[in-house]
Write a protein that holds these residues in place. Structure first.
Motif, PDB file in Angstrom:
ATOM      1  N   LEU A 121      -4.190  -3.158 -12.913  1.00 57.14           N
ATOM      2  CA  LEU A 121      -3.675  -2.152 -12.279  1.00 57.14           C
ATOM      3  C   LEU A 121      -4.138  -1.758 -11.015  1.00 57.14           C
ATOM      4  O   LEU A 121      -5.464  -1.985 -10.760  1.00 57.14           O
ATOM      5  CB  LEU A 121      -3.703  -0.737 -13.319  1.00 57.14           C
ATOM      6  CG  LEU A 121      -3.317  -0.948 -14.724  1.00 57.14           C
ATOM      7  CD1 LEU A 121      -3.686   0.146 -15.761  1.00 57.14           C
ATOM      8  CD2 LEU A 121      -1.780  -1.183 -14.816  1.00 57.14           C
ATOM      9  N   GLU A 123      -5.231   1.683 -10.130  1.00 55.13           N
ATOM     10  CA  GLU A 123      -5.312   2.894 -10.727  1.00 55.13           C
ATOM     11  C   GLU A 123      -6.733   3.577 -10.910  1.00 55.13           C
ATOM     12  O   GLU A 123      -7.608   2.629 -10.529  1.00 55.13           O
ATOM     13  CB  GLU A 123      -4.757   2.943 -12.246  1.00 55.13           C
ATOM     14  CG  GLU A 123      -4.583   4.140 -12.889  1.00 55.13           C
ATOM     15  CD  GLU A 123      -3.470   5.137 -12.167  1.00 55.13           C
ATOM     16  OE1 GLU A 123      -4.246   6.335 -11.590  1.00 55.13           O
ATOM     17  OE2 GLU A 123      -2.576   5.105 -12.348  1.00 55.13           O
ATOM     18  N   GLN A 177      -5.670  -4.172  -8.442  1.00 53.04           N
ATOM     19  CA  GLN A 177      -5.329  -5.364  -9.505  1.00 53.04           C
ATOM     20  C   GLN A 177      -6.187  -6.698  -9.101  1.00 53.04           C
ATOM     21  O   GLN A 177      -6.532  -6.814  -7.890  1.00 53.04           O
ATOM     22  CB  GLN A 177      -3.943  -5.771  -9.234  1.00 53.04           C
ATOM     23  CG  GLN A 177      -2.787  -4.822  -9.831  1.00 53.04           C
ATOM     24  CD  GLN A 177      -1.389  -5.578  -9.728  1.00 53.04           C
ATOM     25  OE1 GLN A 177      -1.085  -6.375  -8.793  1.00 53.04           O
ATOM     26  NE2 GLN A 177      -0.550  -4.905 -10.651  1.00 53.04           N
TER      27      GLN A 177
END
Length: 281
Positions: free
Chosen positions: A54, A56, A190
């Motif tokens: 992700l 994030e 990522q």
């Protein structure tokens, strides 16, 4: 003795001497292998890097380097507020039980009405029967449409729940945190490395063996000692024998697996290997 007999005798002596010398050299080669320690290196046999899937924000990293973890432990959490909200919405959308129950109830009602009009005669009977049939068919179609929508909503909910798993990084093995590259509050990208887990209970030992020692085979035993931790020897099992010799060094690589029952032994320690003769296997 004829000249031919003399030549034959000389050849026999030469061949016999050559065979004897070969056997002596072979014995010396084997003895040289089994009576010496070869320098080696050790690494964790199982070492797993976990990377982000992700882009994030990281909210929790509950384990420090060196801490023991169990398989399945959550090693890192991402900010999941958005995905959590999406899942709650999807749960509401996937709740079709009430609507399907209402449609089924309507269908039964119109089916009863239709059956009541089937045998009716008189003015307007056919029209009433056709109306009831239409209502019954519409109710049946409504049930099928709601069931189709329910399947779609459930598939979307399952997709979101599967995606939610990416927000929690679990340990794939029982082991120890060997590296931790991130901290809470950081934004991960990522493929970025997050943490590394290793199994310290199985140590892989790598040793380069001189090319003249060719009798080593997979499954054979050897003794391994780790000088930084003392003189105690641990028995290891050969699990890989390289099929080629490195031309520059004149050696080939052999790998062993050792399970030292001592916390003093740590992957990465320098070590030494002594191969065992067939009589000690």
């Amino acid at each position: 003795m004829t000249k031919g007999m003399k030549i034959t005798a000389v050849l026999f002596v030469c061949v016999f001497a050559g065979l004897l010398q070969s056997q002596m050299l072979l014995g010396q080669t084997e003895e040289g292998l089994y009576n010496r320690y070869l320098p080696a290196i050790s690494v964790a046999h199982t070492r797993i890097e976990l990377s982000s899937t992700l882009n994030e924000n990281i909210t929790k990293v509950p384990f420090e380097e060196g801490q023991k973890v169990d398989k399945g432990d959550v090693l890192l959490e991402f900010d999941s507020r958005v995905i959590d909200a999406q899942i709650e919405v999807a749960k509401t959308k996937a709740d079709y039980e009430t609507r399907i129950a209402k449609a089924e109830s309507d269908f039964k009602y119109y089916q009863t009405e239709y059956n009541r009009h089937v045998n009716m005669e008189g003015l307007g009977a056919e029209a009433e029967k056709a109306k009831a049939k239409h209502q019954m068919d519409q109710a049946e179609l409504q049930i099928k449409e709601l069931e189709r929508e329910k399947k779609q909503a459930e598939a979307e909910l399952a997709r979101l729940k599967a995606q939610e798993e990416d927000y929690y990084v679990h340990s794939p093995i029982d082991g120890v945190i060997s590296n931790r590259w991130v901290e809470p509050g950081e934004m991960a990208e990522q493929a970025q490395k997050l943490v590394e887990v290793m199994d310290p209970d199985v140590v892989e030992v790598r040793v380069h063996v001189p090319e003249q020692y060719t009798q080593i085979e997979e499954g054979h035993k050897a003794l391994v000692k780790f000088p930084p931790a003392g003189d105690r020897e641990f028995k290891g099992t050969i699990n890989v024998v390289s099929p080629y010799v490195e031309s520059k060094s004149g050696t080939y690589k052999v790998e062993l697996l050792v399970e030292p029952d001592s916390e003093k032994i740590k992957p990465g320690m320098s070590c030494e290997v002594r191969f065992l003769p067939p009589s000690e296997q």
